[in-house]
Design a protein around this motif. Structure first.
Motif, mmCIF file in Angstrom:
data_model
loop_
_atom_site.group_PDB
_atom_site.id
_atom_site.type_symbol
_atom_site.label_atom_id
_atom_site.label_comp_id
_atom_site.label_asym_id
_atom_site.label_seq_id
_atom_site.Cartn_x
_atom_site.Cartn_y
_atom_site.Cartn_z
ATOM 1 N N ASP A 12 -9.839 -9.237 -5.354
ATOM 2 C CA ASP A 12 -10.780 -8.944 -6.451
ATOM 3 C C ASP A 12 -10.081 -8.435 -7.718
ATOM 4 N N GLY A 13 -8.736 -8.412 -7.692
ATOM 5 C CA GLY A 13 -7.990 -7.975 -8.874
ATOM 6 C C GLY A 13 -7.617 -6.505 -8.863
ATOM 7 N N SER A 14 -8.236 -5.713 -7.953
ATOM 8 C CA SER A 14 -7.857 -4.299 -7.844
ATOM 9 C C SER A 14 -6.445 -4.209 -7.258
ATOM 10 N N ALA A 15 -5.827 -3.058 -7.408
ATOM 11 C CA ALA A 15 -4.447 -2.906 -6.947
ATOM 12 C C ALA A 15 -4.270 -1.593 -6.208
ATOM 13 N N VAL A 16 -3.544 -1.658 -5.089
ATOM 14 C CA VAL A 16 -3.075 -0.450 -4.424
ATOM 15 C C VAL A 16 -1.677 -0.176 -4.967
ATOM 16 N N ASP A 42 9.304 3.960 -2.011
ATOM 17 C CA ASP A 42 8.880 2.632 -2.456
ATOM 18 C C ASP A 42 7.774 2.700 -3.520
ATOM 19 N N PRO A 43 8.015 3.463 -4.604
ATOM 20 C CA PRO A 43 6.951 3.651 -5.603
ATOM 21 C C PRO A 43 6.869 2.511 -6.611
ATOM 22 N N ASP A 44 5.675 2.313 -7.156
ATOM 23 C CA ASP A 44 5.486 1.421 -8.298
ATOM 24 C C ASP A 44 5.724 2.168 -9.600
ATOM 25 N N LEU A 45 5.378 3.454 -9.597
ATOM 26 C CA LEU A 45 5.560 4.314 -10.766
ATOM 27 C C LEU A 45 6.197 5.623 -10.313
ATOM 28 N N VAL A 46 7.166 6.118 -11.083
ATOM 29 C CA VAL A 46 7.750 7.439 -10.817
ATOM 30 C C VAL A 46 7.574 8.292 -12.061
ATOM 31 N N ILE A 211 -10.698 5.998 -9.507
ATOM 32 C CA ILE A 211 -9.566 5.626 -8.647
ATOM 33 C C ILE A 211 -9.804 6.171 -7.239
ATOM 34 N N GLU A 212 -9.541 5.353 -6.232
ATOM 35 C CA GLU A 212 -9.669 5.818 -4.843
ATOM 36 C C GLU A 212 -8.315 6.343 -4.365
ATOM 37 N N VAL A 213 -8.293 7.622 -3.972
ATOM 38 C CA VAL A 213 -7.058 8.229 -3.461
ATOM 39 C C VAL A 213 -6.973 7.935 -1.961
ATOM 40 N N LEU A 214 -5.954 7.189 -1.553
ATOM 41 C CA LEU A 214 -5.802 6.781 -0.151
ATOM 42 C C LEU A 214 -4.940 7.758 0.639
ATOM 43 N N GLY A 215 -4.213 8.607 -0.060
ATOM 44 C CA GLY A 215 -3.371 9.611 0.594
ATOM 45 C C GLY A 215 -2.415 10.185 -0.427
ATOM 46 N N CYS A 216 -2.087 11.481 -0.299
ATOM 47 C CA CYS A 216 -1.187 12.124 -1.264
ATOM 48 C C CYS A 216 -0.550 13.357 -0.638
ATOM 49 N N GLY A 217 0.751 13.517 -0.861
ATOM 50 C CA GLY A 217 1.440 14.715 -0.406
ATOM 51 C C GLY A 217 2.950 14.562 -0.480
ATOM 52 N N VAL A 218 3.644 15.568 -0.005
ATOM 53 C CA VAL A 218 5.108 15.536 0.063
ATOM 54 C C VAL A 218 5.506 14.608 1.216
ATOM 55 N N LEU A 240 3.981 12.110 -3.397
ATOM 56 C CA LEU A 240 3.744 10.665 -3.349
ATOM 57 C C LEU A 240 2.257 10.395 -3.073
ATOM 58 N N ALA A 241 1.674 9.466 -3.812
ATOM 59 C CA ALA A 241 0.281 9.098 -3.596
ATOM 60 C C ALA A 241 0.126 7.584 -3.522
ATOM 61 N N ALA A 242 -0.787 7.138 -2.669
ATOM 62 C CA ALA A 242 -1.241 5.742 -2.689
ATOM 63 C C ALA A 242 -2.635 5.732 -3.287
ATOM 64 N N LEU A 243 -2.840 4.912 -4.286
ATOM 65 C CA LEU A 243 -4.088 4.892 -5.044
ATOM 66 C C LEU A 243 -4.610 3.457 -5.143
ATOM 67 N N ARG A 244 -5.928 3.299 -5.010
ATOM 68 C CA ARG A 244 -6.527 1.996 -5.278
ATOM 69 C C ARG A 244 -7.194 2.039 -6.651
ATOM 70 N N VAL A 245 -6.665 1.222 -7.564
ATOM 71 C CA VAL A 245 -7.181 1.183 -8.932
ATOM 72 C C VAL A 245 -8.061 -0.054 -9.076
ATOM 73 N N PRO A 246 -9.340 0.126 -9.449
ATOM 74 C CA PRO A 246 -10.240 -1.024 -9.590
ATOM 75 C C PRO A 246 -9.760 -1.971 -10.702
ATOM 76 N N ALA A 247 -10.148 -3.237 -10.559
ATOM 77 C CA ALA A 247 -9.857 -4.197 -11.625
ATOM 78 C C ALA A 247 -10.599 -3.778 -12.891
ATOM 79 N N SER A 248 -9.956 -3.956 -14.022
ATOM 80 C CA SER A 248 -10.566 -3.561 -15.290
ATOM 81 C C SER A 248 -11.437 -4.700 -15.810
#
Length: 248
Positions: A12-16, A42-46, A211-218, A240-248
């Protein structure tokens, strides 16, 4: 420890996406250990704090990015310390480094900001390192929220070294407007300071409501992240967090 979702783009264009926030103490410690920790996450953004700011700072930051299979997105000395690295999944729309008002006798602070896309998801990003002084820190928290709103995107992530625990008024102010990712979906360990004696959470990631937070912590216990490397890398633990960002 249950695994954190891997990065992916949904039909659907959203991204984890995986977002890491890390105070690297100007790379004064074990840079190889630091790169190993970042790579294992394995981050997409730091979102970096205390990036090198002085002699040949760009070269030092580029060396770290290269060692972790990332590129420099923005920041460093031009933002008075905060920086953002990204992987090649990110399509960069724009970047801006922001210097905050200088209080005489105190350290100069700034924000590294960007707008990036992953698949159909568009997200604003901000890395910060807030003041040690209470009143200035509270003002900077307000500036951060204003700056995030001013990015002109529906979804945004902010993170950094807040120099304050969750009970503090600046931390509370940010958590009222944004999701405190650890409090929303705790994963891994909580405390970020210090690596030798983790007893307080002063580093955090925040996300806007959609944004859906799927998990976050050290990421203690994450494959490839060792306590030895965490202690050697710098004087903070990463978030470190895994986030689901909806399609814009």
């Amino acid at each position: 420890m249950e695994s954190l979702p891997k990065s992916r783009t949904e039909p659907d264009g959203s991204a984890v996406i995986r977002v890491l926030s890390y105070n690297i103490r100007s790379m004064r410690d074990d840079t190889a250990a630091l790169a190993r920790v970042i790579t294992a996450c394995d981050p997409d953004l730091v979102l970096i704090q205390e990036a090198p700011r002085f002699f040949r700072w760009r070269k030092k930051l580029a060396r770290l990015a290269r060692a972790a299979n990332l590129v420099i997105l923005t920041g460093g000395a031009t933002a008075a310390g905060p920086a953002i690295l990204c992987n090649l999944r990110a399509t960069v729309e724009r970047t801006e480094d922001v210097l905050l008002p200088l209080t005489p006798g105190l350290h100069r602070r700034g924000f590294a900001t960007a707008v990036v896309r992953f698949g159909g998801a568009r997200v604003g990003v901000l890395s910060c390192h807030l003041s040690l002084q209470t009143d200035e820190r509270h003002e900077q928290g307000g500036m951060l929220l204003d700056r995030l709103a001013g990015l002109g995107v529906e979804h945004a992530v902010a993170g950094g070294d807040l120099n304050e625990r969750p009970g503090g008024r600046t931390f509370r102010r940010m958590a009222e407007d944004l999701q405190d990712c650890w409090a929303t979906a705790p994963w891994g360990s909580e405390y970020t300071s210090t690596p030798a004696d983790p007893h307080q959470r002063i580093d955090a990631l925040f996300a806007t409501e959609g944004i859906e937070v799927l998990g976050c912590g050290v990421p203690l216990g994450l494959p490839g992240v060792t306590e030895t490397d965490l202690r050697a890398a710098t004087d903070h633990l990463p978030v470190l967090a895994a986030l689901r960002v909806p399609a814009s």
